[in-house]
Design a protein around this motif. Structure first.
Motif, PDB file in Angstrom:
ATOM      1  N   PRO A 333      -1.409  -0.662  -9.363  1.00  0.00           N
ATOM      2  CA  PRO A 333      -0.810  -1.875  -8.782  1.00  0.00           C
ATOM      3  C   PRO A 333      -0.120  -1.575  -7.460  1.00  0.00           C
ATOM      4  CG  PRO A 333       0.670  -0.965 -10.397  1.00  0.00           C
ATOM      5  CD  PRO A 333      -0.548  -0.054 -10.376  1.00  0.00           C
ATOM      6  N   TYR A 334       0.355  -2.649  -6.809  1.00  0.00           N
ATOM      7  CA  TYR A 334       1.260  -2.481  -5.685  1.00  0.00           C
ATOM      8  C   TYR A 334       2.608  -1.956  -6.214  1.00  0.00           C
ATOM      9  CZ  TYR A 334      -1.954  -5.275  -2.799  1.00  0.00           C
ATOM     10  OH  TYR A 334      -3.039  -5.731  -2.110  1.00  0.00           O
ATOM     11  N   SER A 335       3.507  -1.629  -5.295  1.00  0.00           N
ATOM     12  CA  SER A 335       4.765  -0.982  -5.691  1.00  0.00           C
ATOM     13  C   SER A 335       5.629  -1.876  -6.560  1.00  0.00           C
ATOM     14  CB  SER A 335       5.544  -0.567  -4.441  1.00  0.00           C
ATOM     15  OG  SER A 335       5.863  -1.684  -3.642  1.00  0.00           O
ATOM     16  N   TRP A 336       5.487  -3.191  -6.485  1.00  0.00           N
ATOM     17  CA  TRP A 336       6.336  -4.064  -7.297  1.00  0.00           C
ATOM     18  C   TRP A 336       5.789  -4.256  -8.700  1.00  0.00           C
ATOM     19  CZ3 TRP A 336       5.181  -8.893  -9.443  1.00  0.00           C
ATOM     20  CH2 TRP A 336       4.014  -9.505  -9.028  1.00  0.00           C
ATOM     21  N   GLY A 337       4.596  -3.738  -8.994  1.00  0.00           N
ATOM     22  CA  GLY A 337       4.046  -3.849 -10.344  1.00  0.00           C
ATOM     23  C   GLY A 337       3.294  -5.152 -10.527  1.00  0.00           C
ATOM     24  N   LYS A 386      -2.064   2.908  -2.680  1.00  0.00           N
ATOM     25  CA  LYS A 386      -1.814   1.521  -3.082  1.00  0.00           C
ATOM     26  C   LYS A 386      -0.416   1.342  -3.672  1.00  0.00           C
ATOM     27  CE  LYS A 386      -4.295  -2.383  -5.049  1.00  0.00           C
ATOM     28  NZ  LYS A 386      -3.286  -2.995  -5.900  1.00  0.00           N
ATOM     29  N   ARG A 387       0.040   2.313  -4.447  1.00  0.00           N
ATOM     30  CA  ARG A 387       1.377   2.215  -5.030  1.00  0.00           C
ATOM     31  C   ARG A 387       2.481   2.394  -3.983  1.00  0.00           C
ATOM     32  NH1 ARG A 387       2.039   2.674 -10.621  1.00  0.00           N
ATOM     33  NH2 ARG A 387       0.122   3.043 -11.810  1.00  0.00           N
ATOM     34  N   GLY A 388       2.129   2.866  -2.800  1.00  0.00           N
ATOM     35  CA  GLY A 388       3.121   3.092  -1.765  1.00  0.00           C
ATOM     36  C   GLY A 388       3.409   1.880  -0.909  1.00  0.00           C
ATOM     37  N   VAL A 389       2.697   0.772  -1.118  1.00  0.00           N
ATOM     38  CA  VAL A 389       2.912  -0.443  -0.338  1.00  0.00           C
ATOM     39  C   VAL A 389       3.186  -1.601  -1.287  1.00  0.00           C
ATOM     40  CG1 VAL A 389       1.507   0.360   1.589  1.00  0.00           C
ATOM     41  CG2 VAL A 389       0.440  -0.961  -0.239  1.00  0.00           C
ATOM     42  N   ALA A 390       3.835  -2.649  -0.762  1.00  0.00           N
ATOM     43  CA  ALA A 390       4.248  -3.779  -1.597  1.00  0.00           C
ATOM     44  C   ALA A 390       3.179  -4.851  -1.700  1.00  0.00           C
ATOM     45  CB  ALA A 390       5.532  -4.392  -1.063  1.00  0.00           C
ATOM     46  N   ASN A 391       2.325  -4.987  -0.674  1.00  0.00           N
ATOM     47  CA  ASN A 391       1.283  -6.010  -0.678  1.00  0.00           C
ATOM     48  C   ASN A 391       0.379  -5.765   0.527  1.00  0.00           C
ATOM     49  OD1 ASN A 391       0.027  -8.544  -1.619  1.00  0.00           O
ATOM     50  ND2 ASN A 391       2.060  -8.909  -2.524  1.00  0.00           N
ATOM     51  N   SER A 392      -0.694  -6.558   0.626  1.00  0.00           N
ATOM     52  CA  SER A 392      -1.614  -6.396   1.759  1.00  0.00           C
ATOM     53  C   SER A 392      -2.396  -7.684   1.981  1.00  0.00           C
ATOM     54  CB  SER A 392      -2.573  -5.224   1.507  1.00  0.00           C
ATOM     55  OG  SER A 392      -3.401  -5.484   0.403  1.00  0.00           O
ATOM     56  N   PHE A 393      -2.988  -7.795   3.141  1.00  0.00           N
ATOM     57  CA  PHE A 393      -3.819  -8.942   3.507  1.00  0.00           C
ATOM     58  C   PHE A 393      -4.798  -8.484   4.582  1.00  0.00           C
ATOM     59  CE2 PHE A 393       0.171  -8.930   5.801  1.00  0.00           C
ATOM     60  CZ  PHE A 393      -0.196  -9.055   7.126  1.00  0.00           C
TER      61      PHE A 393
END
Length: 467
Positions: A333-337, A386-393
């Motif tokens: 997942p992203y860092s926020w789960g 991927k786990r090192g970032v909060a989201n992406s676009f």
């Protein structure tokens, strides 16, 4: 009788000593026969007083006391004395200790039973409360389905939507002024004016470019229940009739059976909180990675590595396909789960999916999809964890990542260009106003970002440089 025996003992004693004794027999004044025994004192010539009798009585009392003590000792030697009592007390104390422990354990069991019964009553109350909430939600859904907004413009809701509660809209002129005010000491004004003209929505130049600026968030609506702590909201950049670019869609994603897709005629109606229709999805979706594109909702079904397309007109699943090797349900997942292992995106070039695999060792993998069949057309493996970032676009074929989901002053920190297959570090300011960013998507038709930040549905104006 005792006196007679004493006289007899006294006579015998005197006889032994050779003293003379006299016995006299005569009637007393009452006519009874009495005997008198008389012995002369060997040492006293005369009796000074009559105190001898009290002394004799005292000696007899002392003898009686000694006899009582001897009898008590004799009984004690038989086991009923102090030693017997002491031994019996020791045995009683040894027997009483296990009994006391058993009594204490029994008392603790009773207290534990009371606590369990209280916990059971609490859980039953919570179960009843959840049942009432479920029934209330079911009734609300039924009411919303029965009271859909009319398609025409004569409905009472449309006038209300355009009243004082109308959501704020973006105005490019104040935005340009804010930009010049905040950045005028960092870059030349000529460059700012040039980039503002290139990046302004509605300008003649509609080509792609690199992301160079993200504005402050604008709030369009707020979820009013815990199910809206995080979610996804969006518009279709290439809508299919009867839907338009103004049609707005929303999913509250807190829960294990997320199936409700809310439809609004416009973002203003979303701000008012009254959907025109509620779609019930055939399958529950997972997390906040869904997008709307070309008349379909693209989402990840719960607990699977598959993607599905839900047709908004036919209200049915028209395509479904697994992503080979993609992590799901908390693997990457992203860092926020939030089970954000698979994230969909739309840009000027089409439909994308963002995920990771065991082969990629947690790095972001980006694949271009066919929107009709969900077949993967091409794949890029990045070096961004991927786990090192909060989201992406994705904008114009370039993947952008957000550094933090909770820091108020986050940044757009990485970019991966699929045209060159290279990544670079960035530091574009990005504001998390409400400190819990769970979704960010780009809308190529409006040239702005849609985001969900702790119950709040917001948009971010952006600016692209010249390609």
């Amino acid at each position: 009788m005792l006196g007679a025996w004493l006289l007899l003992w006294g006579g015998l004693a005197l006889g032994c000593r050779g003293e003379t004794a006299f016995l006299r027999r005569a009637d007393d004044s009452a006519g009874r026969c009495t005997y008198s025994f008389t012995v002369a004192s060997p040492v006293e010539a005369a009796c000074p007083d009559a105190g001898g009798v009290p002394e004799l009585r005292a000696e007899l009392a002392a003898l009686a006391a000694r006899l009582s003590r001897l009898e008590s000792r004799e009984r004690g030697a038989g086991g009923s004395g102090p030693r017997g009592v002491e031994a019996g007390g020791a045995r009683d104390s040894q027997q009483a200790a296990p009994a006391a422990r058993l009594e204490a354990a029994y008392s603790e069991l009773l207290r534990a039973k009371s606590r369990l019964e209280e916990e059971k009553r609490r859980l039953e109350r919570e179960k009843e409360e959840l049942g009432r909430r479920l029934e209330s939600n079911t009734q609300e859904i039924t009411r919303l389905r029965a009271t859909r907004c009319p398609p025409g413009g004569e409905g009472p809701g449309r006038d209300a939507l355009r009243g004082p509660g109308k959501a704020p809209r973006w105005d490019p002129q104040p935005l340009a002024y804010q930009e010049l005010q905040s950045e005028r000491t960092e870059v030349p004004a000529s460059r700012l004016l040039e980039e503002t003209a290139l990046g302004r929505p509605g300008s003649k130049d509609s080509g792609c470019g690199e992301l160079v600026w993200v504005g402050e968030p604008v709030v369009f609506g707020r979820a009013d229940s815990i199910a809206g702590k995080y979610g996804v909201w969006m518009k279709d950049p290439e809508p299919v009739p009867p839907f338009t670019r103004e049609t707005t869609w929303r999913v509250d994603t807190v829960g294990t059976e997320v199936r409700q897709l809310f439809q609004y005629e416009a973002a203003e109606q979303l701000a008012q909180g009254y959907p025109a229709k509620v779609h019930i999805l055939p399958q529950p979706l997972e997390s906040t990675g869904a997008v709307i594109y070309r008349g379909g909702l693209f989402f990840q079904p719960r607990r699977s590595r598959a993607l599905a397309r839900y047709d908004l007109r036919g209200e049915a699943i028209t395509a479904e396909r697994e992503i080979p090797g993609a992590g799901y349900h908390g693997q990457y997942p992203y860092s926020w789960g939030g089970y954000t292992d698979i994230d969909l995106a739309v840009d000027e070039t089409g439909l994308w999916v963002i995920y990771s695999t065991e082969k990629a060792r947690g790095a972001i993998v980006l694949s271009k999809l066919d929107p009709e069949t969900l077949e993967i057309r091409r794949t890029w493996e990045t070096n961004i964890r991927k786990r090192g970032v909060a989201n992406s676009f994705v904008i114009c074929g370039t993947l952008y990542t957000v550094s933090s989901y909770s820091a108020p002053n986050a940044t757009i920190n990485f970019a991966y260009d699929t045209a060159t297959g290279t990544s670079r570090a960035l530091s574009i300011p990005f504001e998390n106003r409400f400190r819990y960013l769970s979704m960010v998507d780009y809308n190529p038709a409006e040239r702005q970002l849609f985001a969900w930040d702790s119950f709040n549905m917001v948009t971010y104006p952006i600016r692209l440089s010249q390609a």
